[in-house]
Design a protein around this motif. Structure first.
Motif, PDB file in Angstrom:
ATOM      1  N   ARG A 177      -5.124   2.130  -2.710  1.00  0.00           N
ATOM      2  CA  ARG A 177      -3.921   2.806  -3.204  1.00  0.00           C
ATOM      3  C   ARG A 177      -2.724   1.864  -3.120  1.00  0.00           C
ATOM      4  NH1 ARG A 177      -3.912   8.151  -4.069  1.00  0.00           N
ATOM      5  NH2 ARG A 177      -1.755   8.408  -3.362  1.00  0.00           N
ATOM      6  N   ILE A 237       0.849  -1.194   0.000  1.00  0.00           N
ATOM      7  CA  ILE A 237       0.000   0.000   0.000  1.00  0.00           C
ATOM      8  C   ILE A 237       0.889   1.250   0.000  1.00  0.00           C
ATOM      9  CG2 ILE A 237      -1.829   1.258   1.166  1.00  0.00           C
ATOM     10  CD1 ILE A 237      -2.712  -1.479   0.187  1.00  0.00           C
ATOM     11  N   ALA A 276       1.559   4.949   0.911  1.00  0.00           N
ATOM     12  CA  ALA A 276       1.116   5.960   1.874  1.00  0.00           C
ATOM     13  C   ALA A 276       2.328   6.525   2.599  1.00  0.00           C
ATOM     14  CB  ALA A 276       0.142   5.365   2.887  1.00  0.00           C
ATOM     15  N   SER A 288      -1.506   6.313   9.195  1.00  0.00           N
ATOM     16  CA  SER A 288      -2.804   6.984   9.310  1.00  0.00           C
ATOM     17  C   SER A 288      -3.400   7.321   7.948  1.00  0.00           C
ATOM     18  CB  SER A 288      -2.654   8.267  10.136  1.00  0.00           C
ATOM     19  OG  SER A 288      -1.825   9.214   9.462  1.00  0.00           O
ATOM     20  N   GLN A 289      -2.591   7.273   6.885  1.00  0.00           N
ATOM     21  CA  GLN A 289      -3.059   7.633   5.551  1.00  0.00           C
ATOM     22  C   GLN A 289      -3.309   6.426   4.656  1.00  0.00           C
ATOM     23  OE1 GLN A 289       0.237  10.185   4.453  1.00  0.00           O
ATOM     24  NE2 GLN A 289      -0.809  12.018   5.166  1.00  0.00           N
ATOM     25  N   ILE A 290      -3.202   5.237   5.217  1.00  0.00           N
ATOM     26  CA  ILE A 290      -3.382   4.026   4.415  1.00  0.00           C
ATOM     27  C   ILE A 290      -4.816   3.911   3.907  1.00  0.00           C
ATOM     28  CG2 ILE A 290      -3.520   1.504   4.575  1.00  0.00           C
ATOM     29  CD1 ILE A 290      -0.998   1.584   6.290  1.00  0.00           C
ATOM     30  N   GLN A 291      -4.941   3.727   2.586  1.00  0.00           N
ATOM     31  CA  GLN A 291      -6.228   3.476   1.941  1.00  0.00           C
ATOM     32  C   GLN A 291      -6.088   2.199   1.115  1.00  0.00           C
ATOM     33  OE1 GLN A 291      -7.825   6.911  -0.156  1.00  0.00           O
ATOM     34  NE2 GLN A 291      -6.596   8.278   1.127  1.00  0.00           N
ATOM     35  N   PRO A 292      -6.932   1.210   1.321  1.00  0.00           N
ATOM     36  CA  PRO A 292      -6.776  -0.105   0.689  1.00  0.00           C
ATOM     37  C   PRO A 292      -6.594  -0.070  -0.823  1.00  0.00           C
ATOM     38  CG  PRO A 292      -8.479  -0.182   2.366  1.00  0.00           C
ATOM     39  CD  PRO A 292      -8.096   1.248   2.237  1.00  0.00           C
TER      40      PRO A 292
END
Length: 257
Positions: free
Chosen positions: A69, A57, A59, A63-67
């Motif tokens: 991306r 991922i 990021a 705290s900025q992890i988006q599945p």
């Protein structure tokens, strides 16, 4: 229009005229990840990566992890699409641009779990191997692992299409140095100059000595946390910095023309 088609069109209409190599710092945070960096002929593009549930991922921090991306969706697959669209009789494996002189390194900054993340990276790259292995395609994108790297002694055990971001404080034997793509270090180790006016002569000479040592080992160099303005870019280029680290890719490209 699909994202891949959009990237392809942007590449076709680019003007590849920048002489100095640009390192697109934290490229994934920009409005046009990958697209703007390629359009401005960046020689190095950076993506910070976490290994989450078996997926890579992209990021800056947890705290900025988006599945959605993933490294695959933001970089590997779009790059492979460009190679597919730039095939010809002279180049069956294709290239990232219609200008076959242009290629770059994709610097993957692993934030944690380096060993496991590289294993997943090899799996992720496997479907697009000819796009990322210069033994198979001389204009392939070079993969460079930075950040949470595996132990130096183990670098020789990785496939040759995966290189590593070296440090001037580290020692490498004759075999391991072949797996080093470049040397990187923080600019603050060598200078506190803020990029305004002339660089202090003492700092300039300190930087030039380091650059000379790196070039003596046939390795390019990059400084992170360096001043990020036109005056600084030009002075760093003048003393021989190979990859100019910047968050302002388009502005930097214009300044270095």
């Amino acid at each position: 229009m699909t994202r891949f088609a959009f990237i392809f069109l942007m590449v076709c209409f680019s003007q590849w005229s920048v002489a100095q190599k640009i390192h697109a710092h934290n490229d994934y945070e920009k409005p046009e990840p990958l697209v703007a960096a390629i359009r401005n002929q960046a020689g190095s593009i950076e993506a910070d990566v976490f290994l989450v549930d078996g997926k890579l991922i992209v990021a800056h921090d947890k705290s900025q992890i988006q599945p959605g991306r993933t490294l695959d969706s933001l970089y590997l697959k779009p790059i492979a699409a460009l190679f597919g669209q730039n095939k010809s009789r002279q180049s069956a494996s294709g290239s990232v641009s219609s200008d076959r002189k242009y290629t770059f390194q994709l610097l993957i900054d692993l934030k944690e779990n380096g060993v496991e993340a590289i294993e997943q990276l090899q799996k992720a790259v496997a479907p697009y191997r000819t796009c990322f292995d210069r033994a198979m395609n001389p204009v392939a994108i070079q993969l460079v692992v930075s950040g949470n790297r595996p132990p130096i002694a183990n670098w020789v055990d990785y496939p040759t299409y995966i290189l590593f971001d070296g440090r001037p404080s580290e020692l490498y034997d004759d075999e391991t140095i072949k797996h080093v793509a470049l040397f990187s270090d923080t600019f603050q180790t060598y200078s506190r100059w803020n990029g305004e006016g002339e660089m202090p002569e003492k700092d300039r000479e300190t930087l030039k000595r380091f650059i000379k040592r790196a070039h003596g080992q046939n390795k390019p160099i990059r400084f992170w946390a360096s001043p990020d303005n036109p005056n600084a870019w030009k002075q760093l280029a003048k003393i021989g910095v190979d990859f100019i680290n910047t968050d302002k890719v388009e502005e930097c490209a214009k300044a270095l023309k």
